[in-house]
Design a protein around this motif. Structure first.
Motif, PDB file in Angstrom:
ATOM      1  N   ASN A  49     -30.007   6.965  15.562  1.00 30.48           N
ATOM      2  CA  ASN A  49     -30.486   5.607  15.764  1.00 30.48           C
ATOM      3  C   ASN A  49     -29.333   4.608  15.714  1.00 30.48           C
ATOM      4  N   PHE A  50     -29.582   3.461  16.317  1.00 31.16           N
ATOM      5  CA  PHE A  50     -28.612   2.376  16.364  1.00 31.16           C
ATOM      6  C   PHE A  50     -28.320   1.872  14.949  1.00 31.16           C
ATOM      7  N   PRO A  51     -27.077   1.559  14.593  1.00 35.68           N
ATOM      8  CA  PRO A  51     -25.889   1.513  15.448  1.00 35.68           C
ATOM      9  C   PRO A  51     -25.082   2.816  15.496  1.00 35.68           C
ATOM     10  N   PHE A  52     -25.462   3.800  14.657  1.00 39.51           N
ATOM     11  CA  PHE A  52     -24.603   4.989  14.540  1.00 39.51           C
ATOM     12  C   PHE A  52     -24.615   5.869  15.791  1.00 39.51           C
ATOM     13  N   ASN A  53     -25.693   5.801  16.569  1.00 43.98           N
ATOM     14  CA  ASN A  53     -25.743   6.631  17.783  1.00 43.98           C
ATOM     15  C   ASN A  53     -24.797   6.126  18.868  1.00 43.98           C
ATOM     16  N   THR A  54     -24.180   4.958  18.669  1.00 41.22           N
ATOM     17  CA  THR A  54     -23.222   4.438  19.656  1.00 41.22           C
ATOM     18  C   THR A  54     -21.832   5.068  19.506  1.00 41.22           C
ATOM     19  N   ALA A  55     -21.584   5.735  18.387  1.00 38.74           N
ATOM     20  CA  ALA A  55     -20.279   6.363  18.171  1.00 38.74           C
ATOM     21  C   ALA A  55     -20.175   7.644  18.993  1.00 38.74           C
ATOM     22  N   VAL A  56     -19.019   7.873  19.598  1.00 40.10           N
ATOM     23  CA  VAL A  56     -18.796   9.073  20.409  1.00 40.10           C
ATOM     24  C   VAL A  56     -17.490   9.728  19.998  1.00 40.10           C
ATOM     25  N   ARG A  79       0.825  -1.189   0.000  1.00 36.25           N
ATOM     26  CA  ARG A  79       0.000   0.000   0.000  1.00 36.25           C
ATOM     27  C   ARG A  79       0.866   1.249   0.000  1.00 36.25           C
ATOM     28  N   ARG A  80       0.597   2.189  -0.883  1.00 35.99           N
ATOM     29  CA  ARG A  80       1.456   3.348  -1.026  1.00 35.99           C
ATOM     30  C   ARG A  80       0.801   4.632  -0.554  1.00 35.99           C
ATOM     31  N   LYS A  81      -0.474   4.622  -0.266  1.00 32.56           N
ATOM     32  CA  LYS A  81      -1.146   5.802   0.240  1.00 32.56           C
ATOM     33  C   LYS A  81      -1.540   5.535   1.673  1.00 32.56           C
ATOM     34  N   ARG A  82      -1.316   6.486   2.558  1.00 30.64           N
ATOM     35  CA  ARG A  82      -1.268   6.153   3.963  1.00 30.64           C
ATOM     36  C   ARG A  82      -2.563   5.635   4.558  1.00 30.64           C
ATOM     37  N   GLN A  83      -3.656   6.405   4.504  1.00 26.54           N
ATOM     38  CA  GLN A  83      -4.849   5.979   5.228  1.00 26.54           C
ATOM     39  C   GLN A  83      -6.095   5.852   4.357  1.00 26.54           C
ATOM     40  N   VAL A  84      -6.122   6.477   3.199  1.00 22.71           N
ATOM     41  CA  VAL A  84      -7.217   6.290   2.247  1.00 22.71           C
ATOM     42  C   VAL A  84      -6.617   5.639   1.015  1.00 22.71           C
ATOM     43  N   TYR A  85      -7.139   4.472   0.672  1.00 26.02           N
ATOM     44  CA  TYR A  85      -6.542   3.654  -0.380  1.00 26.02           C
ATOM     45  C   TYR A  85      -7.380   3.724  -1.640  1.00 26.02           C
ATOM     46  N   GLY A  86      -6.792   4.304  -2.710  1.00 25.33           N
ATOM     47  CA  GLY A  86      -7.534   4.399  -3.966  1.00 25.33           C
ATOM     48  C   GLY A  86      -8.733   5.304  -3.826  1.00 25.33           C
ATOM     49  N   THR A  87      -9.881   4.862  -4.343  1.00 27.41           N
ATOM     50  CA  THR A  87     -11.121   5.632  -4.253  1.00 27.41           C
ATOM     51  C   THR A  87     -11.612   5.655  -2.810  1.00 27.41           C
ATOM     52  N   ASP A  88     -11.923   6.827  -2.316  1.00 29.61           N
ATOM     53  CA  ASP A  88     -12.396   6.977  -0.942  1.00 29.61           C
ATOM     54  C   ASP A  88     -13.783   6.342  -0.814  1.00 29.61           C
ATOM     55  N   SER A  89     -13.878   5.285  -0.009  1.00 25.92           N
ATOM     56  CA  SER A  89     -15.136   4.526   0.101  1.00 25.92           C
ATOM     57  C   SER A  89     -15.901   4.834   1.382  1.00 25.92           C
ATOM     58  N   ARG A  90     -15.564   5.943   2.050  1.00 25.54           N
ATOM     59  CA  ARG A  90     -16.254   6.289   3.286  1.00 25.54           C
ATOM     60  C   ARG A  90     -17.590   6.969   3.000  1.00 25.54           C
ATOM     61  N   PHE A  91     -18.527   6.831   3.946  1.00 20.01           N
ATOM     62  CA  PHE A  91     -19.831   7.467   3.856  1.00 20.01           C
ATOM     63  C   PHE A  91     -19.999   8.447   5.016  1.00 20.01           C
ATOM     64  N   SER A  92     -20.291   9.691   4.729  1.00 17.25           N
ATOM     65  CA  SER A  92     -20.645  10.645   5.788  1.00 17.25           C
ATOM     66  C   SER A  92     -22.114  10.461   6.122  1.00 17.25           C
ATOM     67  N   ILE A  93     -22.412  10.236   7.401  1.00 16.58           N
ATOM     68  CA  ILE A  93     -23.795  10.021   7.841  1.00 16.58           C
ATOM     69  C   ILE A  93     -24.399  11.391   8.152  1.00 16.58           C
ATOM     70  N   LEU A  94     -25.213  11.901   7.250  1.00 19.38           N
ATOM     71  CA  LEU A  94     -25.760  13.249   7.391  1.00 19.38           C
ATOM     72  C   LEU A  94     -27.233  13.253   7.792  1.00 19.38           C
ATOM     73  N   ASP A  95     -27.921  12.167   7.507  1.00 13.06           N
ATOM     74  CA  ASP A  95     -29.356  12.099   7.787  1.00 13.06           C
ATOM     75  C   ASP A  95     -29.580  11.773   9.264  1.00 13.06           C
ATOM     76  N   LYS A  96     -30.349  12.609   9.960  1.00 13.24           N
ATOM     77  CA  LYS A  96     -30.551  12.381  11.396  1.00 13.24           C
ATOM     78  C   LYS A  96     -31.316  11.091  11.684  1.00 13.24           C
ATOM     79  N   ARG A  97     -31.997  10.538  10.681  1.00 12.53           N
ATOM     80  CA  ARG A  97     -32.656   9.239  10.882  1.00 12.53           C
ATOM     81  C   ARG A  97     -31.620   8.154  11.165  1.00 12.53           C
TER      82      ARG A  97
END
Length: 413
Positions: A141-148, A119-137
């Protein structure tokens, strides 16, 4: 479109298909016998200086090849590493020695032998596959409300009404406690709307203060004007945060912090990546749904070989970021993977969704703590991975002791 895609992803988390065979496997939470840790003796230590920088002080991590050459751990070494420090809210510190009862050694070997590209790129590899959770629904709600979010800049996950699991390096660099950890706070996700009860309570308080100061020239008018201006500023900020899809945080002080001695070496040897986890006890209990602990299964028993976690990556200011990916390799204590993640997400709880053996329903449990980026030796070659620390039976027993004391009855997990 984005919301529809995300719903589709969520609905398939437990049903990933590989060559049509994954559905036929037994993807269930199988209970395992847990050894017992008991407190032997507690010593008072000098108070920490809380002067370390917020970064890991680790030499090159011992990778899979390195671990295969190590001798099997003996009981005495394990008890030393599982002994732990506790730092209290007032800055005092103790060291507790533990004894392990009912421990059965596990095979000390690499569990997989999959090749992975360098792997040559440090923390994001190739296409960024992360999802920003923007919808309050999702956010509320579980499981995302468990993150702090931690005040030191890391993430964590709720594992009880009073406890947060995170990475040890989020509060301790292996030698000393980091700056800001003396008054550590935990931010719980909270969506605020205009017209909330807090605003009205503040308004009534301001009116009482205005009435109490009516005898002073101009004080009533000044207080009224000040209260109105303050409300306008708060409403504007809340409205902007809601419009931007950013969550608000309800901050809670930490009562005490537990760290295994395998990590908190205090200058006496290197901190071991295997012990990069910590438990925070909150000063005030919350009422949110939390996620239970589970024993980390082997990669072969993960649906699609996939893991999941959510945290607060620094490059997406105050947004909760979710990701999932396959595990590339594993050792007895670590999961090696290429989940896209930036700083700020370390300390997140890594979880799975498997079927509950008794209730025949799907259930999420935490099986590791995301530690971050590390270089490791793999078959004589330096490779970099994003690494997670697995919840083993011994670590499960230790966390159980931290949560419940010597009266803990965590027989199976």
């Amino acid at each position: 479109m984005e919301t529809t895609l995300f719903w589709l992803i969520l609905s398939t988390l437990g049903w990933t298909l590989i060559d049509g065979s994954e559905m036929e496997r037994d993807f269930m939470w199988h209970l395992r016998k847990i050894p017992r840790l008991v407190s032997e003796r507690t010593f008072h230590l000098t108070s920490p200086t809380f002067e370390a920088d917020a970064k890991m002080v680790l030499n090159q991590a011992c990778g899979i090849e390195c671990q295969k050459e190590l001798p099997a751990p003996n009981l005495s070494d394990l008890e030393d590493s599982l002994s732990y420090e506790t730092v209290f809210e007032n800055g005092t510190r103790t060291l507790t020695r533990v004894k392990v009862q009912g421990w059965v050694p596990e095979p000390h070997e690499n569990l997989t032998a999959q090749g992975a590209p360098v792997r040559r790129k440090r923390q994001v590899y190739g296409t960024d596959s992360r999802f920003s959770i923007l919808d309050k629904r999702f956010l509320t709600n579980f499981p995302f409300n468990t993150a702090v979010k931690l005040s030191t800049g890391c993430s964590g996950i709720l594992i009880s009404p009073n406890h947060v699991l995170t990475a040890a390096h989020c509060v301790h660099d292996g030698n000393d406690y980091i700056k800001g950890s003396k008054k550590l706070r935990v931010g719980l996700l909270k969506m605020r709307n205009k017209g909330s009860g807090k605003k009205h309570r503040g308004s009534r308080r301001n009116r009482r203060e205005a009435r109490g100061g009516a005898g002073r020239e101009g004080s009533r008018e000044n207080l009224k004007e000040s209260a109105k201006a303050g409300r306008r500023r708060k409403e504007s900020a809340r409205g902007q945060r809601a419009a931007d899809g950013m969550p608000s945080f309800q901050w809670t002080r930490v009562k005490n912090t537990h760290i295994p001695k395998g990590w908190a070496r205090g200058g006496r040897g290197d901190a071991a990546l295997d012990y990069d986890y910590a438990l925070l006890e909150l000063k005030r209990a919350h009422k949110k749904k939390y996620m239970e602990l589970g024993i980390s299964p082997t990669v072969k028993k993960l649906p699609g070989g996939m893991i999941h976690f959510s945290g607060f990556d620094h490059d997406r200011a105050d947004q909760l970021v979710y990701r999932f990916c396959s595990v590339s390799d594993e050792s007895n204590d670590l999961l090696y993977q290429y989940c896209d993640a930036e700083s700020g997400s370390t300390g997140s709880g890594v979880y799975l969704r498997l079927k509950d053996l008794d209730k025949k329903r799907w259930k999420r449990k935490i099986i590791a703590v995301y530690s971050g980026h590390q270089w490791v030796d793999i078959n004589g070659v330096q490779k970099d991975y994003n690494v997670a620390v697995r919840i083993t039976p011994l670590k499960y027993a230790q966390i159980c002791l931290w949560m419940h004391g010597d009266d803990a009855s965590c027989t199976y997990g």
